[in-house]
Write a protein that holds these residues in place. Structure first.
Motif, mmCIF file in Angstrom:
data_model
loop_
_atom_site.group_PDB
_atom_site.id
_atom_site.type_symbol
_atom_site.label_atom_id
_atom_site.label_comp_id
_atom_site.label_asym_id
_atom_site.label_seq_id
_atom_site.Cartn_x
_atom_site.Cartn_y
_atom_site.Cartn_z
ATOM 1 N N MET A 23 1.705 -5.988 5.466
ATOM 2 C CA MET A 23 1.247 -5.809 6.848
ATOM 3 C C MET A 23 2.389 -6.028 7.844
ATOM 4 O O MET A 23 2.471 -5.348 8.872
ATOM 5 C CB MET A 23 0.093 -6.766 7.138
ATOM 6 C CG MET A 23 -1.221 -6.323 6.508
ATOM 7 S SD MET A 23 -2.631 -7.355 6.957
ATOM 8 C CE MET A 23 -2.294 -8.796 5.956
ATOM 9 N N THR A 24 3.264 -6.980 7.541
ATOM 10 C CA THR A 24 4.419 -7.193 8.417
ATOM 11 C C THR A 24 5.319 -5.964 8.427
ATOM 12 O O THR A 24 5.855 -5.567 9.484
ATOM 13 C CB THR A 24 5.208 -8.422 7.937
ATOM 14 O OG1 THR A 24 4.344 -9.560 7.924
ATOM 15 C CG2 THR A 24 6.380 -8.702 8.860
ATOM 16 N N GLU A 25 5.478 -5.343 7.284
ATOM 17 C CA GLU A 25 6.289 -4.124 7.231
ATOM 18 C C GLU A 25 5.633 -2.993 8.013
ATOM 19 O O GLU A 25 6.320 -2.210 8.695
ATOM 20 C CB GLU A 25 6.494 -3.713 5.773
ATOM 21 C CG GLU A 25 7.431 -2.533 5.605
ATOM 22 C CD GLU A 25 7.704 -2.220 4.151
ATOM 23 O OE1 GLU A 25 8.403 -1.220 3.893
ATOM 24 O OE2 GLU A 25 7.217 -2.969 3.284
ATOM 25 N N VAL A 26 4.296 -2.889 7.953
ATOM 26 C CA VAL A 26 3.588 -1.870 8.734
ATOM 27 C C VAL A 26 3.817 -2.106 10.222
ATOM 28 O O VAL A 26 4.018 -1.152 11.000
ATOM 29 C CB VAL A 26 2.087 -1.897 8.395
ATOM 30 C CG1 VAL A 26 1.302 -1.015 9.368
ATOM 31 C CG2 VAL A 26 1.862 -1.417 6.971
ATOM 32 N N VAL A 27 3.775 -3.370 10.656
ATOM 33 C CA VAL A 27 4.028 -3.681 12.070
ATOM 34 C C VAL A 27 5.416 -3.207 12.483
ATOM 35 O O VAL A 27 5.587 -2.563 13.529
ATOM 36 C CB VAL A 27 3.869 -5.198 12.313
ATOM 37 C CG1 VAL A 27 4.344 -5.562 13.715
ATOM 38 C CG2 VAL A 27 2.420 -5.620 12.125
ATOM 39 N N MET A 28 6.409 -3.501 11.666
ATOM 40 C CA MET A 28 7.781 -3.105 12.005
ATOM 41 C C MET A 28 7.925 -1.586 12.050
ATOM 42 O O MET A 28 8.549 -1.026 12.968
ATOM 43 C CB MET A 28 8.748 -3.703 10.985
ATOM 44 C CG MET A 28 8.782 -5.232 11.002
ATOM 45 S SD MET A 28 9.817 -5.903 9.681
ATOM 46 C CE MET A 28 11.389 -5.143 10.069
ATOM 47 N N LEU A 29 7.348 -0.897 11.070
ATOM 48 C CA LEU A 29 7.451 0.564 11.040
ATOM 49 C C LEU A 29 6.756 1.189 12.242
ATOM 50 O O LEU A 29 7.281 2.146 12.860
ATOM 51 C CB LEU A 29 6.850 1.098 9.741
ATOM 52 C CG LEU A 29 7.604 0.748 8.453
ATOM 53 C CD1 LEU A 29 6.809 1.216 7.230
ATOM 54 C CD2 LEU A 29 8.989 1.388 8.465
ATOM 55 N N ALA A 30 5.554 0.670 12.592
ATOM 56 C CA ALA A 30 4.819 1.229 13.718
ATOM 57 C C ALA A 30 5.554 0.991 15.033
ATOM 58 O O ALA A 30 5.622 1.883 15.900
ATOM 59 C CB ALA A 30 3.409 0.626 13.772
ATOM 60 N N GLU A 31 6.110 -0.214 15.210
ATOM 61 C CA GLU A 31 6.827 -0.490 16.458
ATOM 62 C C GLU A 31 8.098 0.341 16.562
ATOM 63 O O GLU A 31 8.443 0.834 17.651
ATOM 64 C CB GLU A 31 7.144 -1.988 16.526
ATOM 65 C CG GLU A 31 5.914 -2.853 16.740
ATOM 66 C CD GLU A 31 6.250 -4.319 16.803
ATOM 67 O OE1 GLU A 31 7.414 -4.679 16.489
ATOM 68 O OE2 GLU A 31 5.349 -5.118 17.163
ATOM 69 N N ASN A 32 8.810 0.504 15.463
ATOM 70 C CA ASN A 32 10.009 1.347 15.492
ATOM 71 C C ASN A 32 9.647 2.800 15.783
ATOM 72 O O ASN A 32 10.363 3.501 16.522
ATOM 73 C CB ASN A 32 10.751 1.250 14.165
ATOM 74 C CG ASN A 32 11.392 -0.117 13.961
ATOM 75 O OD1 ASN A 32 11.682 -0.817 14.922
ATOM 76 N ND2 ASN A 32 11.605 -0.489 12.704
ATOM 77 N N ALA A 33 8.534 3.286 15.206
ATOM 78 C CA ALA A 33 8.125 4.668 15.452
ATOM 79 C C ALA A 33 7.727 4.877 16.903
ATOM 80 O O ALA A 33 7.992 5.938 17.482
ATOM 81 C CB ALA A 33 6.963 5.029 14.528
ATOM 82 N N ALA A 34 7.083 3.877 17.517
ATOM 83 C CA ALA A 34 6.683 4.017 18.923
ATOM 84 C C ALA A 34 7.890 4.077 19.844
ATOM 85 O O ALA A 34 7.833 4.705 20.925
ATOM 86 C CB ALA A 34 5.773 2.853 19.326
ATOM 87 N N LEU A 35 9.002 3.440 19.458
ATOM 88 C CA LEU A 35 10.206 3.419 20.292
ATOM 89 C C LEU A 35 11.171 4.553 19.969
ATOM 90 O O LEU A 35 12.227 4.666 20.614
ATOM 91 C CB LEU A 35 10.931 2.076 20.112
ATOM 92 C CG LEU A 35 10.135 0.823 20.552
ATOM 93 C CD1 LEU A 35 10.917 -0.428 20.214
ATOM 94 C CD2 LEU A 35 9.832 0.893 22.040
ATOM 95 N N ARG A 36 10.818 5.385 18.999
ATOM 96 C CA ARG A 36 11.715 6.456 18.601
ATOM 97 C C ARG A 36 11.821 7.490 19.731
ATOM 98 O O ARG A 36 10.790 7.891 20.311
ATOM 99 C CB ARG A 36 11.211 7.116 17.331
ATOM 100 C CG ARG A 36 12.145 8.171 16.726
ATOM 101 C CD ARG A 36 11.573 8.676 15.422
ATOM 102 N NE ARG A 36 11.364 7.556 14.487
ATOM 103 C CZ ARG A 36 10.562 7.612 13.443
ATOM 104 N NH1 ARG A 36 9.861 8.720 13.212
ATOM 105 N NH2 ARG A 36 10.442 6.566 12.639
ATOM 106 N N PRO A 37 13.033 7.941 20.072
ATOM 107 C CA PRO A 37 13.192 8.947 21.148
ATOM 108 C C PRO A 37 12.450 10.240 20.811
ATOM 109 O O PRO A 37 12.420 10.688 19.668
ATOM 110 C CB PRO A 37 14.704 9.167 21.198
ATOM 111 C CG PRO A 37 15.299 7.931 20.604
ATOM 112 C CD PRO A 37 14.338 7.485 19.550
ATOM 113 N N GLY A 38 11.820 10.815 21.823
ATOM 114 C CA GLY A 38 11.110 12.072 21.649
ATOM 115 C C GLY A 38 9.683 11.921 21.171
ATOM 116 O O GLY A 38 8.988 12.929 20.981
#
Length: 360
Positions: A168-183
């Motif tokens: 679940m911690t990895e899902v949090v990190m992946l989701a937050e990184n995806a939300a900040l991805r340019p475009g």
């Protein structure tokens, strides 16, 4: 008190035909027999002194009151005071034989009476000691099982931390990184943030559950539901379903005031209801959440009834199968005397939760 009353009645009924002193001795022995269940050595001393007094009182009649000696010795041995029980047994038997000798009983009768008392006192000591050993063994076995259960809980907690919490911690990190991805489109970023928020909340609750497992404490309410009332839980459910794309209507009738334990159960049950609606619900159909207080009386607090109506996704209308989630809801509700009803009505799924009022 009951034992003392029974011994006194049995002794007095016989001593009434002897003398006033015999009645007094019967009352003392009956009271001491009842007291011996709580204070065996003290009561045994009273019984021994009464027998000793009876030797020099003529001798005074003892009769069925002598059964108080058996009770006192059994209680002393049952409390683990074996040496005291043996000393009391010798004292009581000796004085009873002295009473018989002073009374002028025949030698054959005294021998048979002595053998009878030896068998009774010895059998009582053996039986009480054996019973205490069995009790101590059962206590030790229960302690061993509790220790093994505690070890199992800690092992489960470690495994859940190494698998579920890390995932679940990895899902949090992946989701937050995806939300900040340019475009990334704003709507997509909002979905990623929702995934991150849900996973973070689940990870926090999982960590708390693991701490409770390690400490062998009872699992309580979810963290976000602490201090909340039923109306707050329904509003939280409405907000989460709305964020998932459902149109939600909430209606409440009456005041829904329940103890914290029942509120914690409702919070867990609503989480399962939410999961089922999100997994199988039709987002094109509105979701209705209704609550009402069950009728109470002058001796009971009103209970609560919750009903959730949601449309079913076309793919699930004919293939919906019950899982372990609803069974878990039934088990939680059964612990507080509640009930669950879950059924399909055409293209609509009904989930109803009833929690009865608390008797005061």
């Amino acid at each position: 008190m009951l034992l003392a009353l029974l011994l006194t009645m049995a002794s007095v009924s016989v001593a009434a035909g002897e003398s006033v002193l015999a009645i007094v001795i019967a009352v003392i022995l009956g009271a001491a027999g009842g007291l011996s269940l709580r204070h065996p050595l003290f009561a045994g001393a009273i019984i021994g002194l009464t027998f000793t007094f009876a030797v020099f009182a003529g001798p005074a009649h003892v009769g069925p009151g002598s059964l108080a000696s058996i009770v006192a010795i059994a209680s002393a041995a049952g409390h683990g005071k074996i040496l005291g029980a043996i000393m009391m047994s010798v004292w009581h038997v000796t004085t009873l034989m002295a009473i018989s000798a002073v009374r002028g009983d025949e030698a054959a009768y005294m021998v048979s009476e002595l053998l009878l008392w030896i068998v009774l006192q010895g059998g009582t000591l053996v039986a009480a000691t054996w019973g205490r050993r069995l009790f101590e063994r059962s206590v030790a076995e229960r302690a061993r099982r509790l220790s093994e259960l505690s070890d199992q809980r800690r092992a489960i907690a470690r495994e859940l931390h190494d698998t579920g919490v890390r995932a679940m911690t990895e899902v949090v990190m992946l989701a937050e990184n995806a939300a900040l991805r340019p475009g990334t489109a704003p709507s997509t970023a909002a979905e990623f943030r929702r995934i991150s928020s849900t996973s973070r909340r689940a990870a926090d609750e999982m960590r708390e559950l693991l701490e409770q497992l390690r400490g062998s404490h009872e699992v309580g309410s979810p963290a976000h539901a602490r201090g909340a009332c039923v109306e707050d839980l329904l509003e939280m459910l409405r907000g989460r379903l709305a964020a998932a794309g459902f149109s939600v209507r909430v209606a409440s009738e009456g005041e829904c005031s329940l103890p914290d334990r029942e509120v914690a159960v409702i919070a867990r049950c609503l989480e399962e209801v939410e999961a089922n609606v999100v997994r199988h619900g039709d987002r094109a159909a509105p979701v209705a959440i209704m609550s009402e207080s069950l009728p109470g009386s002058s001796v009971a607090e009103p209970g609560l009834r919750l009903a959730v109506l949601n449309g079913m996704a076309p793919d699930d209308r004919h293939g919906l199968r019950g899982g372990a989630g609803l069974e878990g809801v039934r088990e939680r509700l059964a612990a507080v005397g509640g009930d669950l009803e879950a059924r399909c009505e055409g293209s609509t799924f009904l989930t109803r939760i009833d929690i009865p009022g608390e008797i005061r």
